[in-house]
Design a protein around this motif. Structure first.
Motif, PDB file in Angstrom:
ATOM      1  N   GLY A   1       0.791  -1.222   0.000  1.00 10.75           N
ATOM      2  CA  GLY A   1       0.000   0.000   0.000  1.00 10.75           C
ATOM      3  C   GLY A   1       0.822   1.270   0.000  1.00 10.75           C
ATOM      4  O   GLY A   1       0.407   2.285  -0.571  1.00 10.75           O
ATOM      5  N   SER A   2       1.992   1.257   0.625  1.00  5.92           N
ATOM      6  CA  SER A   2       2.820   2.472   0.647  1.00  5.92           C
ATOM      7  C   SER A   2       3.241   2.881  -0.753  1.00  5.92           C
ATOM      8  O   SER A   2       3.480   4.063  -1.014  1.00  5.92           O
ATOM      9  CB  SER A   2       4.059   2.256   1.524  1.00  5.92           C
ATOM     10  N   GLN A   3       3.323   1.912  -1.654  1.00  2.00           N
ATOM     11  CA  GLN A   3       3.699   2.192  -3.043  1.00  2.00           C
ATOM     12  C   GLN A   3       2.486   2.599  -3.877  1.00  2.00           C
ATOM     13  O   GLN A   3       2.617   3.334  -4.854  1.00  2.00           O
ATOM     14  CB  GLN A   3       4.341   0.953  -3.676  1.00  2.00           C
ATOM     15  N   LYS A   4       1.312   2.101  -3.496  1.00  2.00           N
ATOM     16  CA  LYS A   4       0.108   2.305  -4.301  1.00  2.00           C
ATOM     17  C   LYS A   4      -0.679   3.554  -3.905  1.00  2.00           C
ATOM     18  O   LYS A   4      -1.300   4.198  -4.761  1.00  2.00           O
ATOM     19  CB  LYS A   4      -0.813   1.082  -4.173  1.00  2.00           C
ATOM     20  N   LEU A   5      -0.686   3.864  -2.630  1.00  2.00           N
ATOM     21  CA  LEU A   5      -1.545   4.926  -2.123  1.00  2.00           C
ATOM     22  C   LEU A   5      -1.331   6.270  -2.830  1.00  2.00           C
ATOM     23  O   LEU A   5      -2.307   6.945  -3.177  1.00  2.00           O
ATOM     24  CB  LEU A   5      -1.331   5.079  -0.615  1.00  2.00           C
ATOM     25  N   PRO A   6      -0.083   6.711  -3.061  1.00  2.00           N
ATOM     26  CA  PRO A   6       0.091   8.020  -3.704  1.00  2.00           C
ATOM     27  C   PRO A   6      -0.589   8.112  -5.067  1.00  2.00           C
ATOM     28  O   PRO A   6      -1.199   9.141  -5.384  1.00  2.00           O
ATOM     29  CB  PRO A   6       1.622   8.147  -3.824  1.00  2.00           C
TER      30      PRO A   6
END
Length: 484
Positions: free
Chosen positions: A364-369
């Motif tokens: 999620g840290s890679q996808k959220l932005p």
């Protein structure tokens, strides 16, 4: 060991014309099928050499059966199976990077495509450029012949092609990144510039990096799925892939010397710019998928279909689309956005697709932005308060804290899992946890993290998640939106 014979290739493997990095389930459910159909209709030497950048699993699944596999399309009306022949070989880069580089250097290879997920690009999440602090990037810059990363392999292969006076290949990203072609080009050029400015200039002038938009829901295959196919078909297929019937591939028609498979004959769409289609998919589909993944998981739902079977979660999707997402999405050529999101909900509701909320929640840290934070920033700039998407962010924050609503541990799979859990655990209060996570600069940029309205909205949503649970928070949001 299965009692059924292994699936075997019945025809000659096609001559290799492409290399694909990242031969996971999505590639087999999407790129390889389009290519298989294009060759069946139009011919051409477009066989795919599939290259794994990490494990040998794909090789172990595919090689014993001649690199063919079964694709099963799942719909409410039943299943349709077919054998896909497009893959001609499989390699594992860590086991023999030299063999992979030698293959990528051949003039016959005209396209190198990628499905390596966001983290495979070694991209800095806030700057968008190459993350030069990544240890694997440092390794590849210092030891290019033993490259570990996709950017390292691509740049070394292009360097060898330049040295051998061989034209470059087209680099075709098929991952959910904003402007994935331009993003990939930037990363490759920054990597090449670190090695040799002359090489970077050659790549910039001669290589091509078309952007794409890809869409097909592809749940993880289980052993039960494999056993069920064996019982129906009479053969064992370790590389089976299952997917929904819907698919969409939009591609910018910008290839080195125009060389590519005739994917349009398999219903791919070629356009001058994919930007609007990409925004439509990233925000409408991926944004709500991630929202359902975090909030649905916290509410105790295992799959997306189970989540949207809850009327409040279905209403959540519709409210997000109409109030917070579509106002930020330009209308792509040939698309009806209202029809598109209506079709998305139907796809989510497909009971044959067991797409796990836990699976979608990964990384999620890679996808959220890309999927949610950019949409939120656009909403605030336009004077709108995107409270539903802020609830999604709060759901992600609670999820990465590593403990669900019943006090059980969550298996958080994320490159920043330890950092995120430590940030969450550094505070006792909901607002303290939110502030700590907003301080993770690999996820939140200064614009959002310093926005007091955003912070307050996420704090309020987090408090509601704690006091009422995810299902209660979603129901409250939907009710409030209906009354607004």
């Amino acid at each position: 060991m299965s009692n059924f014979p292994r699936l075997q290739r019945q025809t000659d493997a096609p001559v290799i014309g492409m290399v694909h990095l990242g031969p996971g389930a999505f590639f087999r459910a999407f790129n390889a099928i389009y290519t298989d159909e294009a060759m069946a209709i139009d011919g051409g030497d477009w066989g795919i050499l599939a290259v794994s950048l990490q494990s040998a699993r794909a090789q172990q699944e595919l090689e014993p059966q001649g690199c063919v596999y079964t694709s099963v399309s799942m719909g409410p009306e039943g299943e349709t199976a077919r054998v896909v022949n497009a893959i001609s070989g499989v390699m594992v880069a860590p086991l023999n990077p030299e063999a992979v580089l030698k293959a990528m250097t051949q003039d016959e290879v005209k396209v190198v495509s990628l499905t390596i997920t966001e983290k495979g690009y070694c991209r800095h999440p806030t700057s968008g450029g190459l993350n030069v602090e990544n240890p694997d990037v440092q390794h590849d810059l210092n030891t290019p012949a033993a490259s570990k990363t996709a950017p390292g392999l691509i740049v070394e292969a292009l360097a060898r092609r330049k040295q051998a006076n061989v034209r470059p290949f087209t680099v075709l990203s098929c991952d959910n990144l904003p402007e994935n072609g331009a993003t990939t080009r930037r990363i490759i050029l920054e990597f090449a510039q670190k090695r040799d400015p002359e090489l970077a200039a050659w790549i910039s002038e001669h290589a091509r990096f078309p952007s794409t938009m890809v869409d097909r829901i592809t749940p993880a295959t289980t052993q039960g799925d494999i056993d069920a196919l064996a019982a129906r078909s009479g053969y064992y297929d370790a590389a089976l892939v299952r997917h929904e019937g819907f698919r969409q591939w939009v591609i910018e028609d910008d290839f080195v010397d125009g060389l590519r498979p005739a994917w349009e004959k398999a219903d791919a769409q070629f356009v001058g710019s994919v930007t609007a289609h990409e925004a439509m998919k990233l925000r409408c589909l991926n944004g709500t998928h991630s929202t359902l993944a975090y909030l649905g998981y916290l509410a105790g739902y295992e799959t997306i279909a189970e989540t949207v079977a809850d009327a409040s979660f279905a209403s959540l999707c519709n409210t997000l689309w109409h109030d917070e997402i579509l106002p930020t999405v330009p209308v792509p050529e040939g698309e009806d956005l209202q029809a598109y999101v209506a079709a998305l909900l139907t796809r989510y509701q497909n009971p044959a697709i067991r797409h796990l909320t836990w699976q979608i929640a990964m990384d999620g840290s890679q996808k959220l932005p890309q999927r949610i934070l950019g949409n939120i920033a656009d909403g605030y700039r336009a004077g709108r308060a995107p409270h539903g998407l802020c609830l999604a962010v709060a759901g992600w924050m609670r999820y990465v804290g590593g403990v669900d609503e019943k006090g059980a541990a969550i298996d958080v799979r994320d490159p920043l899992a330890k950092t995120l859990k430590a940030a969450s655990n550094s505070a006792e209060t909901s607002s303290g946890k939110v502030d700590a996570l907003l301080g993770v600069r690999d996820v939140f940029d200064d614009e959002l993290s310093s926005n007091p309205d955003f912070r307050q909205a996420v704090c309020n949503a987090y408090e509601t998640l704690v006091s009422k649970g995810a299902a209660g928070a979603v129901a409250e949001y939907v009710k409030g939106a209906d009354q607004a």
